[in-house]
Scaffold this active site. Sequence first.
Site, mmCIF file in Angstrom:
data_model
loop_
_atom_site.group_PDB
_atom_site.id
_atom_site.type_symbol
_atom_site.label_atom_id
_atom_site.label_comp_id
_atom_site.label_asym_id
_atom_site.label_seq_id
_atom_site.Cartn_x
_atom_site.Cartn_y
_atom_site.Cartn_z
ATOM 1 C CE LYS A 83 -4.285 0.938 2.539
ATOM 2 N NZ LYS A 83 -4.881 0.757 3.867
HETATM 3 C C1 E4P Z 1 -8.288 1.745 3.951
HETATM 4 O O1 E4P Z 1 -7.469 1.066 3.399
HETATM 5 C C2 E4P Z 1 -8.065 2.473 5.196
HETATM 6 O O2 E4P Z 1 -7.295 1.637 6.034
HETATM 7 C C3 E4P Z 1 -9.333 2.782 5.941
HETATM 8 O O3 E4P Z 1 -10.462 2.414 5.215
HETATM 9 C C4 E4P Z 1 -9.385 4.150 6.523
HETATM 10 O O4 E4P Z 1 -10.599 4.295 7.213
HETATM 11 P P1 E4P Z 1 -10.871 5.492 8.250
HETATM 12 O O5 E4P Z 1 -11.060 6.749 7.467
HETATM 13 O O6 E4P Z 1 -12.108 5.086 8.977
HETATM 14 O O7 E4P Z 1 -9.649 5.558 9.133
#
Ligand code: E4P
Length: 217
Positions: A83
Site C-alpha cells: 500500500k
Molecule cells: C483503507 O485502506 C483504510 O485503512 C481505511 O479504510 C481508513 O478508514 P478510516 O477513514 O475510517 O480511518
Amino acid sequence: MKFFVDTADVDAIRELNDLGMVDGVTTNPSLIMKSGRDIKEVTAEICAMVDGPVSAETVATDADGMIAEGRELAKIADNITVKVPLTWAGLKACKTLTDEGRMVNVTLCFSANQALLAAKAGATFISPFIGRLDDLNIDGMDLIQEIRTIYDNYGYETQILAASIRSPNHMKDAALIGADVATAPPGVIKAMANHVLTDKGLDAFLKDWASTGQSIL
Ligand code: E4P
C-alpha cells in the site's frame, strides 16, 4: 462485490473468515498501532489465515524508500499487497512495484483525477476514502461513481476499493455503484445483518411458539 476487512485484529478477521465473508484484508499504520503488535508478525499471521490480498502500508515519503519498504513487506507472503499513498512519489513507487509483478494498493485517494493517475501507474487497487470525505460534508459516494465511470470509459483494470467505510449504508451504496471491493471494519460488516423488523418478527414468533408448548428436538 468483494469484502475486505479493515483491521489488524486477528480474532475479528478469523470470525468473519470462518463465515466466508473475507476476500482480503486492509491495514494501515494506525490499525497496526491499534493492534499493539509488530507489523511483520501480525501481517504474516493475517496472510496465513486469509486467501486473498492483504494490504500492508509503506511509511517512507520518497519513492525509493517506498519501493524498498514495499519489497521488504512483500517478503512476508505471496498475498501481500503493498500500500502506497497517492502522492507523486507513491505513483512512482506504484509503477516500479507493479512492473516487478507485485500487487499495489494506492491509498488516500480523494479525487477522480488521483484515481486516473493511479490507474495509469498500473495500480491493482485504488482506495477512495468515503467516510473522510463525508466528514467534510462532501459526498464520498459521488467519488466512487466518478471513478467507476472513468475506469469503465477506458477499460482500466485497476479495482475500485471503497475505503473509509463507516456504515452498512456505505456498503450498500458502494455495491449499487459497482465498486469492485469494499473494505470495512468488522463491526460494520456484522451490522449489515441487523434489521429492527427482523428482531421484532423473531420476538413475535418466539412468543407464539412458546405458547404452543411444543419443542422441535
Ligand atoms: C483503507 O485502506 C483504510 O485503512 C481505511 O479504510 C481508513 O478508514 P478510516 O477513514 O475510517 O480511518
